[in-house]
Design an enzyme around this catalytic site. Structure first.
Site, PDB file in Angstrom:
ATOM      1  N   SER A   1      -1.775  -3.948  -5.772  1.00 50.61           N
ATOM      2  CA  SER A   1      -1.747  -3.856  -4.197  1.00 50.61           C
ATOM      3  C   SER A   1      -3.086  -3.643  -3.732  1.00 50.61           C
ATOM      4  CB  SER A   1      -0.896  -2.441  -3.999  1.00 50.61           C
ATOM      5  OG  SER A   1      -1.118  -1.892  -2.729  1.00 50.61           O
TER       6      SER A   1
ATOM      7  N   TYR B   1       1.774   6.133  -4.212  1.00 50.96           N
ATOM      8  CA  TYR B   1       1.809   4.617  -4.473  1.00 50.96           C
ATOM      9  C   TYR B   1       0.444   4.051  -4.643  1.00 50.96           C
ATOM     10  CZ  TYR B   1       2.687  -0.279  -3.218  1.00 50.96           C
ATOM     11  OH  TYR B   1       2.847  -1.627  -3.359  1.00 50.96           O
TER      12      TYR B   1
END
Ligand code: NDP
Length: 258
Positions: free
Chosen positions: A146, A159
């Protein structure tokens, strides 16, 4: 005819988190490049629908659910895929979850759940499928990173920590398995609108800031990841390992955009 090294015709791919969003798009892309594809996730109905999509593209598939928080279910998945196809050459680790909340208020149970799926889930699947690939002296593992593998994103600490760790795990496994014919890389999507983040992006200041920071001035389309995944999954990537391949419309390259 495509380039022969990019042809996945004799390969079997397992895509965990392959029933929705990015994983489903990658499942379609790998099938279009010739692979048999086993898209999986926790929900049976979604797994069957995704497997049917692969079959509709003219490839073989298998409907077997899998939960990356449970090692036995990953072992079962490998066994089913091997009884159907003989071996698994390609693994995509695309199961993921996220939650946005100020870090001071973030419940520890939620923090753990995110790490359990995004990091430990990736680790479990890498270990189960990696062992099989090492035995066969051939494998391509694609983890999903990500932008938060590289950058701080506001109020998604768990996250971000999970995805930074996925980047690190990718490099460590790559060097550990480098002489075993197993290439371990990560695909790093920029901002793509999916079920995971639609509520975070649609009509929000955060969505507008992402667009402002993206030189291409748009969100990515999930289909735009498929080519990069096909490359990493293929024989063309035989000397590529430990790489984080960023597909982001230029965000990580950009400083000032006007
Ligand atoms: P979706 O929510 O659309 O898809 C998530 C997939 O993971 C589903 O197939 C889901 O199926 C599966 N899944 C979730 N938990 C588990 C589990 N415990 N075991 C097995 N499968 C599971 O999300 P996206 O497509 O957006 O995200 C996919 C990946 O891409 C994630 O790792 C995410 O972090 C990453 N990513 C997404 C970006 C974006 O812009 N959307 C940007 C960068 C990275 P089920 O619920 O049935 O288990």
């Amino acid at each position: 005819m495509g380039h022969p090294l990019l042809d996945l015709s004799d390969k079997t791919a397992v895509v965990i988190g392959g029933t929705s969003g990015i994983g489903l798009a990658l499942s379609r892309g790998l099938a279009q490049a010739g692979a048999n594809v086993v898209p999986t996730g926790r929900r049976d109905e979604q797994v069957r629908a995704a497997a049917a999509e692969v079959v509709a593209l003219g490839r073989r598939s298998l409907a077997e659910t899998c939960d990356v928080t449970d090692n036995r279910s990953i072992e079962r998945l490998l066994q089913s895929a091997c009884s159907e196809f003989g071996s698994v050459e390609i693994l995509v680790n695309c199961a993921g979850r996220t939650k946005r909340m100020p870090t001071l208020d973030f419940p520890e149970a939620e923090w753990n759940a995110i790490l359990e799926t995004n990091l430990y889930g990736t680790l479990r699947a890498c270990r189960v499928f990696g062992r099989h690939m090492i035995e066969k002296h051939y494998g391509r593992i694609i983890n999903i990173g990500s932008l938060s593998s590289f950058l701080g994103l506001f109020e998604v600490a768990a996250y971000g920590a999970s995805k930074s760790a996925v980047g690190s795990l990718t490099k460590t496994l790559a060097i550990e398995w480098a002489t075993s014919g197993v290439c371990v890389n990560a695909l790093v999507p920029g901002v793509l609108r999916t079920n995971l983040n639609a509520a975070l992006l649609d009509g929000t200041e955060r969505g507008r800031e992402f667009l402002m920071r993206t030189p291409m001035r748009r969100f990515g389309k999930i289909e735009e990841l498929a080519g990069a995944a096909v490359f990493l999954a293929s024989d063309a990537a035989s000397f590529v390992t430990g790489h984080l391949l960023v597909v982001d419309g230029g965000i990580l390259a950009s400083g000032v955009n006007q």
